[in-house]
Design a protein around this motif. Sequence first.
Motif, mmCIF file in Angstrom:
data_model
loop_
_atom_site.group_PDB
_atom_site.id
_atom_site.type_symbol
_atom_site.label_atom_id
_atom_site.label_comp_id
_atom_site.label_asym_id
_atom_site.label_seq_id
_atom_site.Cartn_x
_atom_site.Cartn_y
_atom_site.Cartn_z
ATOM 1 N N GLY A 1 0.796 -1.223 0.000
ATOM 2 C CA GLY A 1 0.000 0.000 0.000
ATOM 3 C C GLY A 1 0.825 1.266 0.000
ATOM 4 N N ALA A 2 2.159 1.153 0.152
ATOM 5 C CA ALA A 2 3.005 2.346 0.246
ATOM 6 C C ALA A 2 3.051 3.118 -1.066
ATOM 7 C CB ALA A 2 4.418 1.956 0.675
ATOM 8 N N ALA A 3 3.100 2.410 -2.200
ATOM 9 C CA ALA A 3 3.171 3.088 -3.493
ATOM 10 C C ALA A 3 1.883 3.873 -3.766
ATOM 11 C CB ALA A 3 3.424 2.072 -4.604
ATOM 12 N N THR A 4 0.754 3.271 -3.467
ATOM 13 C CA THR A 4 -0.521 3.972 -3.651
ATOM 14 C C THR A 4 -0.613 5.187 -2.734
ATOM 15 O OG1 THR A 4 -1.670 1.938 -4.297
ATOM 16 C CG2 THR A 4 -3.037 3.746 -3.488
ATOM 17 N N LEU A 5 -0.165 5.033 -1.482
ATOM 18 C CA LEU A 5 -0.177 6.160 -0.550
ATOM 19 C C LEU A 5 0.726 7.284 -1.043
ATOM 20 C CD1 LEU A 5 -1.031 7.467 2.096
ATOM 21 C CD2 LEU A 5 0.824 6.235 3.240
ATOM 22 N N LEU A 6 1.909 6.946 -1.567
ATOM 23 C CA LEU A 6 2.824 7.970 -2.074
ATOM 24 C C LEU A 6 2.203 8.700 -3.261
ATOM 25 C CD1 LEU A 6 5.555 9.377 -1.991
ATOM 26 C CD2 LEU A 6 6.475 7.552 -3.446
ATOM 27 N N TRP A 7 1.541 7.962 -4.138
ATOM 28 C CA TRP A 7 0.859 8.585 -5.274
ATOM 29 C C TRP A 7 -0.184 9.592 -4.790
ATOM 30 C CZ3 TRP A 7 1.120 9.245 -10.387
ATOM 31 C CH2 TRP A 7 -0.034 9.612 -11.077
ATOM 32 N N THR A 8 -0.994 9.198 -3.816
ATOM 33 C CA THR A 8 -2.029 10.103 -3.320
ATOM 34 C C THR A 8 -1.421 11.290 -2.573
ATOM 35 O OG1 THR A 8 -2.349 8.806 -1.283
ATOM 36 C CG2 THR A 8 -3.734 8.256 -3.160
ATOM 37 N N LEU A 9 -0.308 11.071 -1.882
ATOM 38 C CA LEU A 9 0.359 12.176 -1.192
ATOM 39 C C LEU A 9 0.909 13.201 -2.183
ATOM 40 C CD1 LEU A 9 2.308 10.281 1.635
ATOM 41 C CD2 LEU A 9 0.434 11.920 1.943
ATOM 42 N N ALA A 10 1.481 12.722 -3.282
ATOM 43 C CA ALA A 10 2.011 13.633 -4.306
ATOM 44 C C ALA A 10 0.888 14.462 -4.914
ATOM 45 C CB ALA A 10 2.736 12.832 -5.391
ATOM 46 N N ILE A 11 -0.225 13.813 -5.229
ATOM 47 C CA ILE A 11 -1.370 14.532 -5.785
ATOM 48 C C ILE A 11 -1.917 15.522 -4.758
ATOM 49 C CG2 ILE A 11 -3.714 14.296 -6.664
ATOM 50 C CD1 ILE A 11 -1.544 13.281 -8.575
ATOM 51 N N ALA B 1 -10.917 19.366 -2.284
ATOM 52 C CA ALA B 1 -11.502 18.047 -2.551
ATOM 53 C C ALA B 1 -10.447 17.066 -3.045
ATOM 54 C CB ALA B 1 -12.611 18.181 -3.593
ATOM 55 N N ALA B 2 -9.549 17.559 -3.898
ATOM 56 C CA ALA B 2 -8.519 16.692 -4.468
ATOM 57 C C ALA B 2 -7.454 16.301 -3.449
ATOM 58 C CB ALA B 2 -7.864 17.379 -5.667
ATOM 59 N N ILE B 3 -7.442 16.975 -2.312
ATOM 60 C CA ILE B 3 -6.569 16.567 -1.204
ATOM 61 C C ILE B 3 -7.290 15.552 -0.332
ATOM 62 C CG2 ILE B 3 -5.413 17.340 0.900
ATOM 63 C CD1 ILE B 3 -5.027 20.068 -0.498
ATOM 64 N N ILE B 4 -8.510 15.910 0.070
ATOM 65 C CA ILE B 4 -9.259 15.074 1.019
ATOM 66 C C ILE B 4 -9.585 13.702 0.432
ATOM 67 C CG2 ILE B 4 -11.434 14.866 2.282
ATOM 68 C CD1 ILE B 4 -11.451 17.919 2.508
ATOM 69 N N GLY B 5 -10.077 13.678 -0.800
ATOM 70 C CA GLY B 5 -10.527 12.421 -1.392
ATOM 71 C C GLY B 5 -9.423 11.387 -1.562
ATOM 72 N N ILE C 1 -6.541 4.826 4.073
ATOM 73 C CA ILE C 1 -7.299 3.601 4.352
ATOM 74 C C ILE C 1 -6.633 2.404 3.688
ATOM 75 C CG2 ILE C 1 -9.506 2.413 3.986
ATOM 76 C CD1 ILE C 1 -10.853 5.177 4.182
ATOM 77 N N ASN C 2 -6.159 2.604 2.446
ATOM 78 C CA ASN C 2 -5.508 1.521 1.716
ATOM 79 C C ASN C 2 -4.247 1.042 2.432
ATOM 80 O OD1 ASN C 2 -3.477 0.691 -0.791
ATOM 81 N ND2 ASN C 2 -5.613 0.110 -1.126
ATOM 82 N N ARG C 3 -3.480 2.004 2.952
ATOM 83 C CA ARG C 3 -2.245 1.636 3.663
ATOM 84 C C ARG C 3 -2.566 0.924 4.972
ATOM 85 N NH1 ARG C 3 0.709 -0.544 5.788
ATOM 86 N NH2 ARG C 3 2.733 -0.036 6.701
ATOM 87 N N LEU C 4 -3.528 1.458 5.737
ATOM 88 C CA LEU C 4 -3.885 0.848 7.019
ATOM 89 C C LEU C 4 -4.508 -0.535 6.835
ATOM 90 C CD1 LEU C 4 -5.376 3.950 8.893
ATOM 91 C CD2 LEU C 4 -3.122 2.902 9.213
ATOM 92 N N HIS D 1 -8.211 -2.324 -1.568
ATOM 93 C CA HIS D 1 -8.769 -1.236 -2.369
ATOM 94 C C HIS D 1 -10.284 -1.146 -2.246
ATOM 95 C CE1 HIS D 1 -5.163 0.128 -4.586
ATOM 96 N NE2 HIS D 1 -4.746 -1.111 -4.405
ATOM 97 N N GLN D 2 -10.959 -2.250 -2.054
ATOM 98 C CA GLN D 2 -12.419 -2.198 -1.944
ATOM 99 C C GLN D 2 -12.866 -1.492 -0.670
ATOM 100 O OE1 GLN D 2 -12.913 -6.503 -2.752
ATOM 101 N NE2 GLN D 2 -14.353 -5.895 -4.356
ATOM 102 N N LEU D 3 -12.160 -1.729 0.425
ATOM 103 C CA LEU D 3 -12.460 -1.007 1.656
ATOM 104 C C LEU D 3 -12.193 0.488 1.478
ATOM 105 C CD1 LEU D 3 -13.272 -1.112 4.649
ATOM 106 C CD2 LEU D 3 -10.860 -1.505 5.214
ATOM 107 N N SER D 4 -11.120 0.821 0.762
ATOM 108 C CA SER D 4 -10.773 2.229 0.528
ATOM 109 C C SER D 4 -11.855 2.939 -0.272
ATOM 110 C CB SER D 4 -9.443 2.314 -0.223
ATOM 111 O OG SER D 4 -8.427 1.580 0.434
ATOM 112 N N LEU D 5 -12.498 2.204 -1.191
ATOM 113 C CA LEU D 5 -13.489 2.816 -2.073
ATOM 114 C C LEU D 5 -14.748 3.250 -1.317
ATOM 115 C CD1 LEU D 5 -13.897 3.508 -5.065
ATOM 116 C CD2 LEU D 5 -14.959 1.261 -5.364
#
Length: 424
Positions: A44-54, A371-375, A382-385, A390-394
């Motif tokens: 989940g670290a790569a997905t979290l990093l992607w969302t942090l960059a955005i 919104a683009a930060i919060i979402g 959630i994905n990392r925790l 991914h389904q729980l994150s959605l």
Amino acid sequence: MREVIAWAFYDFANSGYTTVVLTTIYSAYFVGVVAAGLDATTPGAATLLWTLAIAFSNLVVLCSGPVIGAISDFRASKKTFLLLTSILCVSATAMLAWTAPGQVTLAVILLVLSAIAFSSGENLIAAFLPEIATRENMGRISGYGWGLGYFGGLLTLACCLAYIQFSEGRGMGAEHYVPVCLLITALIFAITATPTFVWLRERAQPRPLPSGKGYVKAGLGQVLTTVRHAARLPDLFRFLLCIVLFQAGVATVVVLAAIYAQEVMQFDSQQLIVLIMLVNLTAAAGAFVFGFAQDRFGSIPSLAGALMVWIAAIAVALQATTNTDVWIAGNLIGLAMGATQAGGRGLVGQLTPASQNGEIFGLWGLANRTAAIIGPISYGIINRLADGDHQLSLISTLVFFVLGLGLLLTIDEKRGHQAARQVS
């Protein structure tokens, strides 16, 4: 009419960046290739990093957008700022082509720069809308822009798909064809944005600065004054809050849809591109149809219908077990996305006093950036925790749409139009 086309062509031009970099090809490539080493040790670290960059890029735009908007009102320089942000976005996108697997830091820096420039440009082009449209046809004109924009994304994706098929037919992998797709995206953006800068006129007139103030201080002061006067425009500011909620859901889908399809449903690059191409077609249809529906039936009822489609789409995606389920969810998402994006911009234009176009659209950009930060951050955390679930994150995305719909139904559209005319 020529100026309307020139204005809409900017949506055509920059949509390739959204579809290729943020939504489809590069997002999946970043998680699956560039930052894959992070997931090997920490799921989940790569997905979290992607969302942090955005999120970080949107935080920068959140802080700078209202100021740039207010300054552009004083200097009548929206077009100049738009040109500068376009050059930066095209350049950073092209430079992403030279980031190799494992070069995570460089990739994040270039991603952030390109996203900042893209989002700033979105704010600036939106501020031209009230200058080229009337209150009666603003929803329709906004729909033209979003609709044409989806065809721009479709063109870029089609070119990328053709090159991917060519490359894979010769045994070449993603490390070869993704960089070329980024160069294709940058080139199409640069070429198709040209009509905007040739034909679109800057109608605003420069205004003198308050005595003893520079542009930044005057811009900040103007924004703070607008916020303090929120009581005069209650429905506009309530709608901006509503945008924060439902756009948090939209932003999450935009930057994580391909990752979800790749990680949960095992879609490959070609399947992802075809899926997003189909979504773009349905989104274009949604934007065009909604533009007319907004002018005919009113913005609030039309937007409420679109948000209900969003809720249905996320519910289908959560229950998806086959590729067919994903295609159904994707088409619903397309219809809803075109409607909400065209409708949100159009309604803000209708509720905005004519003298505060740049400033209010800066606040509109602030709402979108919030919104683009919060979402995405909610999804990433959630994905990392949840160790990559991914389904729980959605589920967090579904909650944003439900809350947005609830707040939307409390807004009085007619009262908002009257308040905008009185302030003007």
